[in-house]
Write an enzyme that holds these catalytic residues in place. Sequence first.
Site, mmCIF file in Angstrom:
data_model
loop_
_atom_site.group_PDB
_atom_site.id
_atom_site.type_symbol
_atom_site.label_atom_id
_atom_site.label_comp_id
_atom_site.label_asym_id
_atom_site.label_seq_id
_atom_site.Cartn_x
_atom_site.Cartn_y
_atom_site.Cartn_z
ATOM 1 N N HIS A 103 0.828 -1.298 -0.084
ATOM 2 C CA HIS A 103 -0.103 0.107 -0.178
ATOM 3 C C HIS A 103 0.882 1.394 0.017
ATOM 4 C CE1 HIS A 103 -3.653 -2.239 0.175
ATOM 5 N NE2 HIS A 103 -3.677 -2.479 1.486
ATOM 6 N N HIS A 175 -9.927 2.141 0.120
ATOM 7 C CA HIS A 175 -9.985 1.133 1.009
ATOM 8 C C HIS A 175 -11.154 1.502 2.172
ATOM 9 C CE1 HIS A 175 -8.086 -2.021 2.994
ATOM 10 N NE2 HIS A 175 -7.132 -2.062 2.393
ATOM 11 N N GLU A 312 -11.669 -3.680 -3.230
ATOM 12 C CA GLU A 312 -10.480 -2.495 -3.653
ATOM 13 C C GLU A 312 -10.477 -2.710 -4.993
ATOM 14 O OE1 GLU A 312 -7.045 -3.036 -0.949
ATOM 15 O OE2 GLU A 312 -8.628 -4.377 0.290
HETATM 16 C C1 GLA Z 1 -5.207 -5.133 1.963
HETATM 17 C C2 GLA Z 1 -4.341 -6.248 1.915
HETATM 18 C C3 GLA Z 1 -4.707 -6.939 3.291
HETATM 19 C C4 GLA Z 1 -4.464 -5.999 4.316
HETATM 20 C C5 GLA Z 1 -5.216 -4.924 3.972
HETATM 21 C C6 GLA Z 1 -5.237 -3.630 5.435
HETATM 22 O O1 GLA Z 1 -6.603 -5.558 1.730
HETATM 23 O O2 GLA Z 1 -4.555 -7.215 0.939
HETATM 24 O O3 GLA Z 1 -3.739 -7.933 3.385
HETATM 25 O O4 GLA Z 1 -3.159 -5.482 4.517
HETATM 26 O O5 GLA Z 1 -5.125 -4.143 3.045
HETATM 27 O O6 GLA Z 1 -4.775 -4.307 6.489
#
Ligand code: GLA
Length: 347
Positions: A103, A175, A312
Amino acid sequence: MIKPNVTSHEKNGLSIYTLINEYGLSIEVLNLGGIICSINTPDRNGIFKDIVLGFKDPKHYLGEHPYFGAIVGRFANRIAHGKFTLEGKEYSLAQNNGTNHLHGGLSGFDKVFWEVEPLENENGIQLSYTSKDGEEGYPGNLSVTVDYVLTDDNTLQVKYQAQTNKTTVINLTQHSYFNLSGDFSKQILDHELELNADNYLPIDNTQIPVGNYQSVVGTPFDFSTPKTIGRDIEDKNKQLEIGSGYDHCWVINNPNNEIVKAAEVYHPQSGRTMDVYTDQPGMQLYTANFMDNTLPSKTGGTYGPRSGFCLETQHFPNAPNEPSFPTTILNPGETFTSETWFQFSVK
Ligand code: GLA
């Protein structure tokens, strides 16, 4: 009837923007991380509830949290070992998820302050941020805008644009964690989900896609007809074990890269429905598997596992290292665009 409008106020040094449409549906957004901190939608009896996880007091967003409601970038999801090569040069990024990069790094787009302006011709706001060459290890000055538009057909449109002055990689997402019951002490296992995807991307033990597309047929990953999120989530399945539930990217059926309906979620008890449209190739479904009752919930108590789900929309994880995946390279002179719509209704 409420007149569509945008207002703003300050709280604890943060700016909060409120969008409202003529049906009274409202959305609050922070200048920090472009975080969507509330979405109020009616159930089938017209009772409005906030359906996204987050904090009651915005100052909590300055602390650690799992990307609640945030814009994620420069690269959403994982890049293996935090390394990629562009035009013969290797770039090293923070390894903030085991040995992988997640991220956008330690201070990604979720943690920066965005400039916010109301849009002139639409009911919404434009967020802007310029990420400097070398920020979080990525090449190029990258200018990004994200528009949040709330239409009178109860749709939140998220429109991304970006330009760079050096060849770079980009993958942006939103997100938000949804729980259409509006009661965050309840798990989302009873929500019925349909995904417009015949394939998903299986992952290795560190959650990096192994590279091939896998048919969902006959697996717990088959949401091609509606089923509850909880129906198969505890199945004995190696992929589910790795993610501690769903934390995978589906390949959206979208051969022409158009805006297509990628997901539909229905909460039978309240009647709330959310349809997700996107022009992106992938959809990461994350069922809040790592939520561990340490963060205070807006509706009292704490956030536990499966108290929300994220859809997402994005390019595929680790695309910079996987030549067979659609490219995430952005060159100078090009404009990156992407669009995702969340449409709210009741059944
Ligand atoms: C995304 C990732 C997850 C986790 C979340 C945040 O969805 O794929 O593994 O890191 O973000 O907690």
